[in-house]
Design a protein around this motif. Structure first.
Motif, PDB file in Angstrom:
ATOM      1  N   MET A   1       0.840  -1.184   0.000  1.00 25.13           N
ATOM      2  CA  MET A   1       0.000   0.000   0.000  1.00 25.13           C
ATOM      3  C   MET A   1       0.876   1.234   0.000  1.00 25.13           C
ATOM      4  SD  MET A   1      -1.363   0.210   3.931  1.00 25.13           S
ATOM      5  CE  MET A   1      -0.232   0.517   5.279  1.00 25.13           C
ATOM      6  N   LYS A   2       0.324   2.394  -0.369  1.00 22.62           N
ATOM      7  CA  LYS A   2       1.058   3.647  -0.360  1.00 22.62           C
ATOM      8  C   LYS A   2       0.868   4.337   0.987  1.00 22.62           C
ATOM      9  CE  LYS A   2       0.248   4.382  -5.298  1.00 22.62           C
ATOM     10  NZ  LYS A   2      -0.314   5.284  -6.318  1.00 22.62           N
ATOM     11  N   ILE A   3       1.861   5.103   1.383  1.00 19.77           N
ATOM     12  CA  ILE A   3       1.724   5.903   2.591  1.00 19.77           C
ATOM     13  C   ILE A   3       2.061   7.345   2.255  1.00 19.77           C
ATOM     14  CG2 ILE A   3       2.195   4.000   4.164  1.00 19.77           C
ATOM     15  CD1 ILE A   3       5.023   4.946   4.430  1.00 19.77           C
ATOM     16  N   HIS A   4       1.535   8.273   3.069  1.00 20.99           N
ATOM     17  CA  HIS A   4       1.737   9.694   2.810  1.00 20.99           C
ATOM     18  C   HIS A   4       3.166  10.117   3.123  1.00 20.99           C
ATOM     19  CE1 HIS A   4      -2.379  10.682   1.813  1.00 20.99           C
ATOM     20  NE2 HIS A   4      -2.826  10.074   2.901  1.00 20.99           N
ATOM     21  N   GLU A   5       3.514  11.295   2.623  1.00 21.90           N
ATOM     22  CA  GLU A   5       4.857  11.840   2.842  1.00 21.90           C
ATOM     23  C   GLU A   5       5.188  11.950   4.326  1.00 21.90           C
ATOM     24  OE1 GLU A   5       7.116  16.155   2.469  1.00 21.90           O
ATOM     25  OE2 GLU A   5       5.182  15.838   1.480  1.00 21.90           O
ATOM     26  N   ALA A  51      -0.185  10.682  -4.845  1.00 20.95           N
ATOM     27  CA  ALA A  51       0.173  10.996  -6.230  1.00 20.95           C
ATOM     28  C   ALA A  51       1.399  11.888  -6.242  1.00 20.95           C
ATOM     29  CB  ALA A  51      -0.991  11.687  -6.950  1.00 20.95           C
ATOM     30  N   GLY A  52       2.186  11.772  -7.297  1.00 19.32           N
ATOM     31  CA  GLY A  52       3.331  12.647  -7.485  1.00 19.32           C
ATOM     32  C   GLY A  52       2.935  13.887  -8.255  1.00 19.32           C
ATOM     33  N   GLY A  53       3.885  14.805  -8.414  1.00 17.15           N
ATOM     34  CA  GLY A  53       3.622  16.033  -9.168  1.00 17.15           C
ATOM     35  C   GLY A  53       2.801  17.059  -8.414  1.00 17.15           C
ATOM     36  N   ARG A  54       2.821  16.976  -7.071  1.00 12.00           N
ATOM     37  CA  ARG A  54       1.991  17.906  -6.287  1.00 12.00           C
ATOM     38  C   ARG A  54       2.437  19.354  -6.444  1.00 12.00           C
ATOM     39  NH1 ARG A  54       2.862  15.974  -0.539  1.00 12.00           N
ATOM     40  NH2 ARG A  54       4.909  15.508  -1.454  1.00 12.00           N
ATOM     41  N   GLY A  55       3.758  19.556  -6.556  1.00 12.25           N
ATOM     42  CA  GLY A  55       4.262  20.925  -6.676  1.00 12.25           C
ATOM     43  C   GLY A  55       3.750  21.627  -7.914  1.00 12.25           C
ATOM     44  N   LYS A  56       3.834  20.937  -9.050  1.00 18.06           N
ATOM     45  CA  LYS A  56       3.354  21.529 -10.300  1.00 18.06           C
ATOM     46  C   LYS A  56       1.847  21.734 -10.295  1.00 18.06           C
ATOM     47  CE  LYS A  56       7.061  19.724 -13.251  1.00 18.06           C
ATOM     48  NZ  LYS A  56       7.390  18.867 -14.421  1.00 18.06           N
ATOM     49  N   GLY A  57       1.146  20.896  -9.536  1.00 16.36           N
ATOM     50  CA  GLY A  57      -0.310  21.019  -9.479  1.00 16.36           C
ATOM     51  C   GLY A  57      -0.803  22.044  -8.479  1.00 16.36           C
ATOM     52  N   GLY A  58       0.097  22.689  -7.761  1.00 17.97           N
ATOM     53  CA  GLY A  58      -0.306  23.691  -6.777  1.00 17.97           C
ATOM     54  C   GLY A  58      -0.494  23.126  -5.382  1.00 17.97           C
ATOM     55  N   GLY A  59       0.002  21.909  -5.155  1.00 21.03           N
ATOM     56  CA  GLY A  59      -0.181  21.275  -3.856  1.00 21.03           C
ATOM     57  C   GLY A  59       0.961  21.476  -2.887  1.00 21.03           C
ATOM     58  N   VAL A  60       1.971  22.250  -3.278  1.00 20.79           N
ATOM     59  CA  VAL A  60       3.084  22.577  -2.388  1.00 20.79           C
ATOM     60  C   VAL A  60       3.335  24.079  -2.489  1.00 20.79           C
ATOM     61  CG1 VAL A  60       5.514  22.188  -1.829  1.00 20.79           C
ATOM     62  CG2 VAL A  60       4.122  20.298  -2.693  1.00 20.79           C
ATOM     63  N   MET A 216       6.885   6.470   0.025  1.00 17.44           N
ATOM     64  CA  MET A 216       7.209   5.088   0.374  1.00 17.44           C
ATOM     65  C   MET A 216       5.988   4.212   0.163  1.00 17.44           C
ATOM     66  SD  MET A 216       9.100   3.925   3.847  1.00 17.44           S
ATOM     67  CE  MET A 216       9.899   2.352   4.003  1.00 17.44           C
ATOM     68  N   PHE A 217       6.187   3.076  -0.506  1.00 20.33           N
ATOM     69  CA  PHE A 217       5.134   2.083  -0.674  1.00 20.33           C
ATOM     70  C   PHE A 217       5.501   0.898   0.199  1.00 20.33           C
ATOM     71  CE2 PHE A 217       3.870   4.884  -3.639  1.00 20.33           C
ATOM     72  CZ  PHE A 217       3.922   4.594  -4.986  1.00 20.33           C
ATOM     73  N   SER A 218       4.540   0.391   0.973  1.00 18.51           N
ATOM     74  CA  SER A 218       4.822  -0.707   1.887  1.00 18.51           C
ATOM     75  C   SER A 218       3.669  -1.689   1.888  1.00 18.51           C
ATOM     76  CB  SER A 218       5.043  -0.172   3.306  1.00 18.51           C
ATOM     77  OG  SER A 218       5.430  -1.204   4.169  1.00 18.51           O
ATOM     78  N   VAL A 219       3.979  -2.956   2.228  1.00 12.61           N
ATOM     79  CA  VAL A 219       2.968  -4.013   2.298  1.00 12.61           C
ATOM     80  C   VAL A 219       3.066  -4.668   3.666  1.00 12.61           C
ATOM     81  CG1 VAL A 219       1.974  -5.989   1.097  1.00 12.61           C
ATOM     82  CG2 VAL A 219       3.436  -4.395  -0.135  1.00 12.61           C
TER      83      VAL A 219
END
Length: 466
Positions: A1-5, A51-60, A216-219
């Protein structure tokens, strides 16, 4: 599963990786209070989505005042964030990460990822951090540096030093970078991650290394791996699915089924002695399949082990010969099936992770057991006493689920050979437990036989440790 930053950074900090101070927030007021608590004169407001690309999308956003923290938090929370990975509909932002602002001298890229082609872990690094790494690879492939890490051996010092030099880290940072690489690999390995990405890894004006953004993706759990993690986990190759299916049937179903059949004919003491041979089978099969030479010491150890089994077999034969050959053959087949499982599982776990392997392989075995029951028993046989179900639940948890996960984790870290040697102590203990709890006879011949088998297995084990 994915986890947040923020969750990834919490994991990395436990391994000694330097990360900026930050606070996860679920409301605008929490974001403002977090910025005030962190102090300083600038903060980074980060949307937390998978999801990646948060900076370009205005999320940072970089905020230079508390008022701007509030402004950015109000704009991001509960609004859709669209990036190149979300699709046009975007993803709703339900949480923010407020982080202290950090002065940046240079940005680098660093990632660890499972490489299914080489069946190794790839360490990827670049001096072009803070950018889309796919664009860097397409436009400036010479800036991408990559090494393969054997998951059974781990990251070695020479490779760490090489990658640090190749991305031109300042000399004053190189020692700290090597230490950080070791910590990152341990975090990746011990948390069964399929991807650990830091973009950017920064060097500050005072030459400090800081992981500024982490993914980080973890299971980590059986249920999440089977149900919730399927859509988000790294896809498994067809041969991995086949390996999980066959090994699940071989190790968790067939070996147990043959063992229980054999116990109908022979004593628990002899059964465990025969099972105790599986480490020697691992050695012999490994030598046959991988063409590894067997030295005189190992041959002598194998001879001791099988002589010990012979003593106990003769002892039981004099007590009763009814079904002895049948039971011994079934248990021997069980040990062989388990040895094959250990060898195959070690290689498969290195590719897909111990937690996911165990979850899927156990599920295969469970389905096989259910199918066998439905084919051979009426449903009325499920009507058992509370005591029977209580014992069954206890055995399922403490004798199946927990040992299975522990065994797979051990194989990931020390390999199937060493795991089989250490695990072989269990059958010897069972001989004496059978004497205590089942009132089975424990003679001098059995003691001598178990001693010979134990010495043989330990000789092989010590040889491998050397």
């Amino acid at each position: 599963m994915k986890i947040h930053e923020y969750q990834a950074k919490a994991i990395l900090s436990r391994y000694g990786v330097s990360v900026p101070a930050g606070v996860a927030c679920f409301s605008v007021e929490e974001a403002v209070l977090a910025a005030e608590k962190l102090g300083g004169n600038k903060w980074v407001v980060k949307a937390q989505i998978y999801a990646g690309g948060r900076g370009k999308g205005g999320g940072v956003k970089l905020a230079k005042s508390i008022a701007e923290v509030r402004q950015f938090a109000e704009a991001m929370l509960f609004a859709p964030l669209v990036t190149h990975q979300t699709g046009p509909q975007g993803r709703i932002v339900h949480r923010l990460y407020i982080e202290q602002g950090v002065d940046i001298r240079h940005e680098y890229y660093l990632a660890l990822v499972v490489d299914r082609t080489s069946q190794c872990v790839s360490l990827i690094a670049s001096d072009a951090g803070g950018m889309d790494i796919e664009q860097v690879a397409a436009g400036s492939p010479e800036k991408i540096h990559k090494i393969q890490i054997d998951p059974l051996a781990g990251l070695n010092l020479r490779d760490a030093e090489r990658i640090v030099r190749e991305i031109d880290l300042p000399e004053s940072c190189q020692s700290a970078a090597i230490t950080m690489l070791d910590a990152l690999y341990r975090a990746f390995d011990e948390n069964d991650a399929s991807l650990l990405e830091i973009n950017p890894l920064i060097v500050t004006p005072d030459n400090r290394l800081i992981a500024l953004d982490a993914k980080m993706f973890s299971v980590p759990f059986f249920v999440f791996a089977m149900l919730h993690g399927r859509a988000q986990a790294t896809p498994m190759a067809r041969h991995d699915w086949l390996a999980v299916l066959l090994l699940g049937l071989m190790g968790y179903y067939l070996a147990s089924f043959l063992d229980f059949l054999g116990l109908q004919y022979i004593s628990a003491g002899l059964e465990r002695m025969i099972l105790f041979l599986y480490p020697t089978m691992v050695v012999l099969i490994s030598a046959l399949v991988f063409r590894a030479a067997i030295g005189r010491r190992v041959w002598f150890a194998l001879l001791l082990s099988y002589v010990g089994i012979g003593l106990v077999f003769v002892h039981d034969f004099h007590i009763t010969s009814d079904g002895l050959f049948m039971g011994s053959s079934l248990v021997f087949a069980s040990a062989l099936a388990y040895a094959i499982y250990l060898i195959g599982a070690g290689h498969t776990i290195a590719r897909i992770g111990s937690m996911r392997f165990t979850a899927y392989a156990m599920t295969v075995a469970c389905l096989a057991c259910i199918a066998q029951f439905l084919l051979t028993h009426p449903l009325d046989d499920l009507q058992q006493s509370t005591r029977v179900y209580g014992l069954s639940i206890g055995m399922a948890l403490f004798s199946t689920v927990m040992p299975a996960f522990a065994l797979s984790a051990a194989m990931r870290r020390i390999g199937s050979m060493q795991t089989s040697m250490i695990g072989a102590l269990g059958p010897v203990a069972t001989i004496y437990l059978a004497y205590v709890f089942l009132a089975e006879q424990l003679s001098l011949v059995q003691l001598a036989g178990s001693g010979l088998v134990l010495i043989g297995v330990m000789m092989i084990s010590m040889r491998k440790m050397e």
